[in-house]
Scaffold this active site. Sequence first.
Site, PDB file in Angstrom:
ATOM      1  N   TYR A 123      26.982  -0.938  -0.865  1.00  0.00           N
ATOM      2  CA  TYR A 123      26.276  -2.141   0.175  1.00  0.00           C
ATOM      3  C   TYR A 123      27.075  -1.901   1.609  1.00  0.00           C
ATOM      4  O   TYR A 123      26.726  -2.338   2.559  1.00  0.00           O
ATOM      5  CB  TYR A 123      26.091  -3.163  -0.202  1.00  0.00           C
ATOM      6  CG  TYR A 123      25.204  -3.435  -1.320  1.00  0.00           C
ATOM      7  CD1 TYR A 123      23.824  -3.544  -1.008  1.00  0.00           C
ATOM      8  CD2 TYR A 123      25.271  -3.170  -2.767  1.00  0.00           C
ATOM      9  CE1 TYR A 123      22.779  -3.514  -1.759  1.00  0.00           C
ATOM     10  CE2 TYR A 123      24.384  -3.241  -3.515  1.00  0.00           C
ATOM     11  CZ  TYR A 123      22.869  -3.604  -3.106  1.00  0.00           C
ATOM     12  OH  TYR A 123      22.066  -3.663  -4.137  1.00  0.00           O
ATOM     13  N   PHE A 409      24.423 -14.325  -9.229  1.00  0.00           N
ATOM     14  CA  PHE A 409      23.144 -14.786  -8.737  1.00  0.00           C
ATOM     15  C   PHE A 409      22.176 -13.346  -8.711  1.00  0.00           C
ATOM     16  O   PHE A 409      21.119 -13.591  -8.214  1.00  0.00           O
ATOM     17  CB  PHE A 409      22.858 -15.693  -7.674  1.00  0.00           C
ATOM     18  CG  PHE A 409      23.687 -14.921  -6.253  1.00  0.00           C
ATOM     19  CD1 PHE A 409      22.956 -14.042  -5.516  1.00  0.00           C
ATOM     20  CD2 PHE A 409      24.863 -15.335  -6.010  1.00  0.00           C
ATOM     21  CE1 PHE A 409      23.635 -13.461  -4.370  1.00  0.00           C
ATOM     22  CE2 PHE A 409      25.596 -14.676  -4.722  1.00  0.00           C
ATOM     23  CZ  PHE A 409      24.895 -13.622  -4.235  1.00  0.00           C
TER      24      PHE A 409
END
Length: 409
Positions: A123, A409
């Site tokens: 990322y 998450f």
Amino acid sequence: MTTDVRVLAEADWDAWYGTLELAFGGVAESAEERELWRTLTEFDRSIGVWDGATCVGTAGAFSFRLAVPGGALADAAGVTMVGVAATHRRRGILTSMMRRQLDDVRAAGEPLAVLTASEPVIYGRFGYGAATQQLKADIDTTRVRLSLPPGTDDVRLRYAKPADVHDACEALYARVVTARPGMLARRPGWERLRLLDPPGERNGASPLQCVVAERAGELVGYARFAVKPDWDWKGPKGVVHLHDLEALDPAANAALWEFLFGVDLTTSVLAHSRPVDDAVLQLVSDVRRCDLSVRDALHVRLVEVGAALQTRTYQTPLDVVFEVEDAFCPWNAGRWRLTGDAKGASCERTEDAPDLALSIRELGSAYLGGVSLTSLAAAGRVRELRQGALTEASVAFGSDVAPWLPHGF
């Protein structure tokens, strides 16, 4: 290749989530876990890439509020459920989803996007920087002792069923969120994540257990954990697996750790995700026997530089001009003057000469105060253009406590 990127429809969730499971190895989750993630999915913030009738890419976002230095809660998109089918890799699908997602985050007015990375190498090219670390500790409780602070004996501990006390535990968690950057203010429904305990994923450990700490009838802390029994010829060697521990004060914190150290028929406590400055490191008699390791946790992306930098505060007075490089979100590129202190900040476009040059990735890494601009400069990732500016900014960006993401998450 012709593909279609579109917002997820509820009717397509099973196919969409199946693509995600396949991208992560193809092991199906339990019905309990799958139902929880379906409930938590924000369909209007989730996208899929379709090749004809087949879903080949997935990405979603949760609407979070993230604690930042100074105690504010910043709106942040929690990027999640990102996967690409192995049959469609290296065709630009991930890039197209990141492009669509960051455009949507900007349109929603959120200054930040955050994620946890399955592989940290992925990322950075989209502007995310590793901003927090998580500590893993495997503590030999047969050899390590605790030095307990005054008042520990005044704390009363009792077992409670996790579901019975989850409201009270969530209320305590909400009280401590803003004290540490990187923590997430949990929205309704998210408390279920901390209670998730599929039998098939216990790996021989007990069901989830909970002990609460009380003083004068008030809840002052809690620990959720499981015990994995084990024996050899010499006797018991069970392991306490710590899931969560929160406390309002040092005595309550120490009382909970003392309990975990003393669980019968166990010889170690394994804490999978704790702050790197966890107070337990100051309580133990022998830190070498705690088998410590760290890894990256939360990755931060500034979607709107000005709004993000003025949402947090700064430890010391600061007046610095950044030259920011951001090829993926070019609206951030250019010069920004940041002025601020412990009371507040402003960040505006400027034509003034830059003091520091860096990419948006470095700003993301430094944003929560856990990665110093000085260390990034030592790696050649920040350039000082005005003498003294690096130290000034690095000290101001710091945090008294290490930023920490309490759960994924």
